[in-house]
Design a protein around this motif. Sequence first.
Motif, mmCIF file in Angstrom:
data_model
loop_
_atom_site.group_PDB
_atom_site.id
_atom_site.type_symbol
_atom_site.label_atom_id
_atom_site.label_comp_id
_atom_site.label_asym_id
_atom_site.label_seq_id
_atom_site.Cartn_x
_atom_site.Cartn_y
_atom_site.Cartn_z
ATOM 1 N N GLN A 1 34.791 49.777 8.673
ATOM 2 C CA GLN A 1 34.405 48.915 9.799
ATOM 3 C C GLN A 1 32.885 48.756 9.876
ATOM 4 O O GLN A 1 32.390 47.645 10.063
ATOM 5 N N GLN A 2 32.177 49.846 9.714
ATOM 6 C CA GLN A 2 30.708 49.776 9.750
ATOM 7 C C GLN A 2 30.192 48.915 8.602
ATOM 8 O O GLN A 2 29.291 48.103 8.786
ATOM 9 N N SER A 3 30.743 49.070 7.429
ATOM 10 C CA SER A 3 30.321 48.277 6.265
ATOM 11 C C SER A 3 30.621 46.802 6.467
ATOM 12 O O SER A 3 29.813 45.936 6.124
ATOM 13 N N LEU A 4 31.787 46.496 7.053
ATOM 14 C CA LEU A 4 32.136 45.100 7.314
ATOM 15 C C LEU A 4 31.220 44.481 8.367
ATOM 16 O O LEU A 4 30.801 43.324 8.237
ATOM 17 N N ARG A 5 30.891 45.257 9.423
ATOM 18 C CA ARG A 5 29.952 44.746 10.434
ATOM 19 C C ARG A 5 28.581 44.497 9.815
ATOM 20 O O ARG A 5 27.928 43.492 10.098
#
Length: 145
Positions: A124-128
């Motif tokens: 999720q952090q990487s996608l954000r």
Amino acid sequence: MSQSPTQQEVPVTEGAERQSLDVLDQLMKPEVQESLTVLVENLPKLAEMVTAMTKAYDFAQGIATDKVLISDTMSAMGEFAKPVVDKAKGVASAAIEANDRAQTEQSSVGLFAMLKMLKDPNVQQSLRFAQSFLSILNERQQTKR
């Protein structure tokens, strides 16, 4: 018949004589005379500037040759760069390890596996991050047009 060494005439070469005439010709030009007048009028300022530049040069020379200052600066730069280098090494080793794992694993990633991965906080952090990064690049591209 013989002349003493102090009375001997030094022969003036034609090149030296011509050079002195060229200098005199240059000095006779009005623009050269104007420039010399401006220089003479500004000599106090020029002397001040030269003095300041000489002091700056002496200071820079003193710093450049100070062994203690150089070693302290180099150690401070090393301490500053060490965390950055360590972080870069960590990221590089993780990338190499991930590549090795991806090469050895032959299973395909299905839809349910991807949905499960989407719940991972790191994903999720990487996608954000990727979404924000691409958004910024798009905004910058729009402002250039």
